[in-house]
Design an enzyme around this catalytic site. Sequence first.
Site, PDB file in Angstrom:
ATOM      1  N   GLY A 154     -32.522 -11.683   1.391  1.00  0.00           N
ATOM      2  CA  GLY A 154     -32.899 -13.029   1.815  1.00  0.00           C
ATOM      3  C   GLY A 154     -32.841 -14.077   0.723  1.00  0.00           C
ATOM      4  CG  ASN A 157     -33.735 -21.362   2.834  1.00  0.00           C
ATOM      5  OD1 ASN A 157     -33.676 -20.136   2.902  1.00  0.00           O
ATOM      6  ND2 ASN A 157     -32.814 -22.144   3.342  1.00  0.00           N
ATOM      7  CB  VAL A 234     -20.484 -19.836  -1.611  1.00  0.00           C
ATOM      8  CG1 VAL A 234     -19.039 -19.362  -1.705  1.00  0.00           C
ATOM      9  CG2 VAL A 234     -20.721 -20.595  -0.310  1.00  0.00           C
ATOM     10  CD  GLU A 254     -25.525 -16.644   8.979  1.00  0.00           C
ATOM     11  OE1 GLU A 254     -25.212 -17.817   8.683  1.00  0.00           O
ATOM     12  OE2 GLU A 254     -25.250 -16.132  10.065  1.00  0.00           O
ATOM     13  CB  CYS A 288     -27.961 -22.773   4.665  1.00  0.00           C
ATOM     14  SG  CYS A 288     -28.582 -22.290   6.276  1.00  0.00           S
ATOM     15  CD  GLU A 462     -28.604 -14.078  10.055  1.00  0.00           C
ATOM     16  OE1 GLU A 462     -29.084 -15.155   9.668  1.00  0.00           O
ATOM     17  OE2 GLU A 462     -28.973 -12.965   9.644  1.00  0.00           O
TER      18      GLU A 462
END
Length: 488
Positions: A154, A157, A234, A254, A288, A462
């Site tokens: 994870g 945020n 990224v 993600e 994001c 997701e």
Amino acid sequence: MMTDFPNARPTASHFIDGTYVEDTTGAPIPVIYPATGETIATVHAATPEILERALASATRAQRDWAAMDGTSRGRILRRAADIIRERNHELSVLETLDTGKPLQETLVADATSGADALEYFGGLAADLTGTSMQFGGDWAYTIPRPLGVCVGIGAWNYPTQIACWKGAPALATGNAMIFKPSESTPLCALKVAEILHEAGLPAGLFNVVQGMGDVGAALTTDARVAKVSLTGSVPTGKKVAAAASAQMKQVTMELGGKSPILIFEDADIDDAVSGAINGNFYSSGQVCSNGTRVFVHQSIVQEFLERLKSRVETAVIGDPLDEATNFGPMTTQAQLDIVLRHLDTARAEGATVVTGGIRIDREGFWIAPTVLSDLTDDMTCVREEIFGPVMSVLTFTDEDEVIARANDTEFGLSAGLFTRDLTRAHRVVAQLQAGTCWINQYNLTPPGMPFGGSRASGIGRENARMAMDHFTEVQTVYVGMSPVEAAY
Ligand code: NDP
């Protein structure tokens, strides 16, 4: 004065095989309350022995879990959703202490979003179906099979939401998950694990281990792990995807973005301002999918900037635990420094600061919500993900021009547009290279809607039924109904 938050102190650093586990031989990781900069708890990074316990228990538990019928698996997830809702206030306070996000947000966006995902995938767990195909007298059918042990990694945020968005579909489809939170926000995922087990999840199926990137990397390359689902930047995504792919593991990535919001001349300006505020300043800009490049039609830019500035300057900035506060600090000192550097660069490159642009003078990691204008597409603040409360406002006059400029980025996470022209809305959205788009809205992500990025912003999606596919693989069975013919 030190503030004491006893509720922030976790029972132990890790949650493995159905119970809290402490091992203080791992490197200490301080948990810092971003609103004050104070250390409010300490956890320890997982040692190789801790990782072994997590991997062994997940591998063992997953076989029986996969054999259980989907309705029973789903019932446990839905029970966990109910417990999360009952404990929403306590979990929201913890999320605020972990991230610094104001309670006004965390009460409605974090534990509740996690509960939504558990409820949604709990409902779908009974509906894991294959298909059948006819080939003359013969036929074939498919069975969705769980992948096995999956790893979730994870970002900092949305620590509760990310744990649930990854854990819920993984568990619903019969997998085990080992989750590594960001070292900056280690607390919330432990509570998710505790609640899942309180709801009846058998031991070993949702383990939480703490650590830095090296712990994530060790999990990614372990032979027992079938899939890695990462939420992060990224550069990290490229590293993790490469390491996983080298062993033919599946991935969901993600990653970051630099998403555009297009505001046409016929847009409802107040809606557009609200969308731009939500898409830039929620969670102090640490989202994001934020629409950080706001392209406004030249004919309305003046009015847009005036309304935007006056509304942003009414934001209540202060104690995140006060429910009246609607803007909190950055989650880490490191992220604050990154944002401040970006602001220096923007000024040096000629940007005008419409509002904000400064560090707020108080303890902790505070920066004012910032709007920049007089920008060109090649400026650093327009090209790079800042991951902070910095909105870049650009202007355009022509539809084709703005579509080309919106797509001129390596990212492809999200995009939004505001217009009253229905035909234009669909024409434009079809040309935007982004995984998730909003028309006359921004950043809403109900669990029934696929979410994720294209191009450098990610692989896979997701949420929605689609996430069930990403946590299963198809086994095809061909059924011969006639004698077998052979050449000799
Ligand atoms: P990072 O990429 O720095 O870290 C993400 C996670 O990966 C962390 O848990 C980190 O551990 C871990 N990690 C770091 N290196 C490795 C490695 N080599 N192998 C395995 N795991 C590793 O991201 P941030 O935490 O800084 O989060 C911000 C980024 O996340 C932004 O780019 C943002 O856009 C993106 N994001 C994307 C979302 C999406 O859904 N698309 C949602 C939210 C954020 P540690 O932190 O302990 O070093």
